[in-house]
Scaffold this active site. Sequence first.
Site, PDB file in Angstrom:
ATOM      1  N   GLY A  43       0.771  -1.238   0.000  1.00  0.00           N
ATOM      2  CA  GLY A  43       0.000   0.000   0.000  1.00  0.00           C
ATOM      3  C   GLY A  43       0.799   1.282   0.000  1.00  0.00           C
ATOM      4  N   ASP A 101      -5.169   2.536  10.699  1.00  0.00           N
ATOM      5  CA  ASP A 101      -6.568   2.238  10.992  1.00  0.00           C
ATOM      6  C   ASP A 101      -6.637   1.633  12.394  1.00  0.00           C
ATOM      7  OD1 ASP A 101      -9.247   1.520  10.978  1.00  0.00           O
ATOM      8  OD2 ASP A 101      -9.138   0.298   9.179  1.00  0.00           O
TER       9      ASP A 101
END
Length: 177
Positions: A43, A101
């Site tokens: 990512g 997150d």
Amino acid sequence: MKNDILKTIISDSEIEQICKRLGAQISKDYEGKKPIVIGLLKGCLPFMSDLVKHISGYITIDYMSVSSYDGMASTGAITIKKDVESIIEGKDIIIVDDIIDTGVTLLNIVEYFKEKKANSIKTCCLLDKPEGRKVAIEADYIGTTIPKEFVVGYGLDFNGYYRNLPFIGVLKKEVYE
């Protein structure tokens, strides 16, 4: 693919401004130092690529491949698939990731580099989703904060897809339900 996106929440021009801002701050903070910028694959790739263009001064680059997600849910544990090649002991480390997150991955990687006796460890994340946090950690450098929605694009994926979008958008529920 773009038809799967409910809405764009961060445009490509906004991402560019974030990278410039973070790069300038990191450049200032690391003046006279030679940090290792370590990206968490996969990512981080678009973000880290654009970020390092805005870091003046000497840096080296390395990568780790870690996993803590299965589809769109965090598993709560990380697996190191590829370790860094750099010697960490005594070095200043900047960990770059696309999003913080739950915080599980970042916390585990920070602890991992502490065990490897890094001189200093800072974290840089393009996105911060504080509503998803399961552990007590905050990134040192944050691009922007987002609400608890499932986002894709600019490195963020759903089952490996959407990483190549030049913006960050919310995935339509019917795509992943």
